[in-house]
Design a protein around this motif. Structure first.
Motif, PDB file in Angstrom:
ATOM      1  N   THR A 123       0.847  -1.186   0.000  1.00  0.00           N
ATOM      2  CA  THR A 123       0.000   0.000   0.000  1.00  0.00           C
ATOM      3  C   THR A 123       0.879   1.230   0.000  1.00  0.00           C
ATOM      4  O   THR A 123       2.065   1.165   0.354  1.00  0.00           O
ATOM      5  CB  THR A 123      -0.913   0.023   1.243  1.00  0.00           C
TER       6      THR A 123
ATOM      7  N   LYS B   4      -4.177  -1.419  -2.220  1.00  0.00           N
ATOM      8  CA  LYS B   4      -5.062  -0.378  -1.715  1.00  0.00           C
ATOM      9  C   LYS B   4      -4.234   0.857  -1.416  1.00  0.00           C
ATOM     10  O   LYS B   4      -3.002   0.826  -1.449  1.00  0.00           O
ATOM     11  CB  LYS B   4      -5.792  -0.839  -0.453  1.00  0.00           C
TER      12      LYS B   4
ATOM     13  N   LEU C 289      -3.939   3.914   1.633  1.00  0.00           N
ATOM     14  CA  LEU C 289      -4.322   4.298   2.984  1.00  0.00           C
ATOM     15  C   LEU C 289      -4.066   5.788   3.172  1.00  0.00           C
ATOM     16  O   LEU C 289      -3.075   6.325   2.679  1.00  0.00           O
ATOM     17  CB  LEU C 289      -3.537   3.498   4.025  1.00  0.00           C
TER      18      LEU C 289
ATOM     19  N   GLU D  27      -8.817   3.475   1.737  1.00  0.00           N
ATOM     20  CA  GLU D  27      -9.280   3.299   3.108  1.00  0.00           C
ATOM     21  C   GLU D  27      -8.714   4.413   3.974  1.00  0.00           C
ATOM     22  O   GLU D  27      -7.512   4.659   3.978  1.00  0.00           O
ATOM     23  CB  GLU D  27      -8.868   1.919   3.637  1.00  0.00           C
TER      24      GLU D  27
ATOM     25  N   PRO E 262     -13.517   8.012   0.025  1.00  0.00           N
ATOM     26  CA  PRO E 262     -12.901   6.712   0.324  1.00  0.00           C
ATOM     27  C   PRO E 262     -13.901   5.568   0.169  1.00  0.00           C
ATOM     28  O   PRO E 262     -15.107   5.734   0.413  1.00  0.00           O
ATOM     29  CB  PRO E 262     -12.464   6.860   1.784  1.00  0.00           C
ATOM     30  N   ASP E 263     -13.401   4.416  -0.216  1.00  0.00           N
ATOM     31  CA  ASP E 263     -14.246   3.221  -0.238  1.00  0.00           C
ATOM     32  C   ASP E 263     -14.620   2.788   1.174  1.00  0.00           C
ATOM     33  O   ASP E 263     -15.623   2.121   1.381  1.00  0.00           O
ATOM     34  CB  ASP E 263     -13.507   2.083  -0.949  1.00  0.00           C
ATOM     35  N   ARG E 264     -13.791   3.190   2.139  1.00  0.00           N
ATOM     36  CA  ARG E 264     -14.050   2.820   3.520  1.00  0.00           C
ATOM     37  C   ARG E 264     -13.550   3.931   4.440  1.00  0.00           C
ATOM     38  O   ARG E 264     -12.362   4.220   4.488  1.00  0.00           O
ATOM     39  CB  ARG E 264     -13.328   1.505   3.846  1.00  0.00           C
ATOM     40  N   TRP E 265     -14.492   4.574   5.110  1.00  0.00           N
ATOM     41  CA  TRP E 265     -14.106   5.475   6.184  1.00  0.00           C
ATOM     42  C   TRP E 265     -13.700   4.622   7.392  1.00  0.00           C
ATOM     43  O   TRP E 265     -14.285   3.562   7.637  1.00  0.00           O
ATOM     44  CB  TRP E 265     -15.269   6.379   6.584  1.00  0.00           C
ATOM     45  N   LEU E 266     -12.731   5.084   8.151  1.00  0.00           N
ATOM     46  CA  LEU E 266     -12.216   4.303   9.271  1.00  0.00           C
ATOM     47  C   LEU E 266     -12.612   4.925  10.600  1.00  0.00           C
ATOM     48  O   LEU E 266     -12.762   6.147  10.707  1.00  0.00           O
ATOM     49  CB  LEU E 266     -10.689   4.201   9.184  1.00  0.00           C
TER      50      LEU E 266
ATOM     51  N   ASP F  82     -10.800  -0.013  14.256  1.00  0.00           N
ATOM     52  CA  ASP F  82     -10.804  -0.775  12.999  1.00  0.00           C
ATOM     53  C   ASP F  82      -9.420  -1.391  12.764  1.00  0.00           C
ATOM     54  O   ASP F  82      -8.428  -1.025  13.402  1.00  0.00           O
ATOM     55  CB  ASP F  82     -11.122   0.143  11.820  1.00  0.00           C
TER      56      ASP F  82
ATOM     57  N   VAL G 148      -6.881  -2.607   9.220  1.00  0.00           N
ATOM     58  CA  VAL G 148      -6.717  -2.674   7.771  1.00  0.00           C
ATOM     59  C   VAL G 148      -5.687  -3.750   7.489  1.00  0.00           C
ATOM     60  O   VAL G 148      -4.789  -4.003   8.300  1.00  0.00           O
ATOM     61  CB  VAL G 148      -6.268  -1.322   7.175  1.00  0.00           C
TER      62      VAL G 148
END
Length: 218
Positions: A31, A55, A57, A81, A111-115, A119, A121
């Motif tokens: 990443t 991905k 980050l 992410e 983002p595809d995924r808010w953190l 969480d 990754v």
């Protein structure tokens, strides 16, 4: 079994922001943490190490940390992410910020995924913990890999310094609390990659950082 991470730090943009190419040596999947710009240079380093990016980050939404994310994600069809949703206003404001700072044209993204705090990754077989550390920005997150004793802290803390809190929705008290209550307890032996400048350890900063050491905070 999670591997110990490999990393190359690649300063990018006129702000010399530390973009980190992080990969799992077992799978060679990796990443980019905080792909702020200079995409072709970043991709050259990825190719040099033989890494396959899986991905992107992002620690927070400032342009020098996230300015290259939209183009990279689109070009390589990569998911994004991070950061925490509270930095959405920063990400959406990047095109205007880029113009104000004389950057090449920048694009915002979702983002595809808010953190959120707690969480995790994954990068290859590695699992990194997500720690929400508001203060510099409200949605700032830190990525911590316990096995490697490493953390990617963005602009929360630096060698002998801490992040600015005079930006919109910055908060000095929140920043000190993030560092003292969330990062220092990870251990004195954790080496961290800051958003700018040289690496340090939480132990060193807890002992001598003039803003957040045990002595400074009392």
């Amino acid at each position: 079994m999670s591997a110990t991470l490999k990393c190359e730090i690649i300063p990018v943009t006129p702000f010399q922001q530390n973009c980190s190419l992080v990969w799992d040596p077992t799978t060679m999947r990796g990443t980019l943490v905080d792909a702020g710009g200079e995409i072709e240079r970043l991709l050259e380093r990825v190719k040099h190490h033989g890494v396959t990016l899986e991905k992107l980050l992002v620690t927070h939404g400032h342009l020098d940390h996230a300015g290259g994310v939209a183009d990279l994600a689109e070009q390589l069809k990569l998911p994004v992410e991070g950061p925490h949703r509270d930095d959405e206003f920063w990400i959406q404001g990047m095109p205007e910020a880029g113009r104000n700072y004389g950057f090449p044209p920048l694009r915002s993204f979702t983002p595809d995924r808010w953190l959120v705090d707690g969480d995790t990754v994954t990068v290859g077989t590695m699992t990194l913990d997500v720690i929400h550390c508001p203060g510099h920005t409200p949605g700032h997150v830190v990525f911590h890999h316990p096995l490697s004793k490493a953390a990617f802290v963005g602009d929360v803390i630096f060698q002998n310094s801490i992040g600015r809190t005079d930006f919109p929705r910055g908060n000095h008290a929140d920043l000190i609390r993030s560092i003292r209550q969330k990062l220092f307890p990870l251990g004195d032996d954790i080496t961290f990659v800051p958003g700018h400048g040289p690496l340090s350890t939480f132990g060193r900063e807890r002992a001598s950082n003039p803003h957040v050491s045990d002595r400074a905070v009392g």
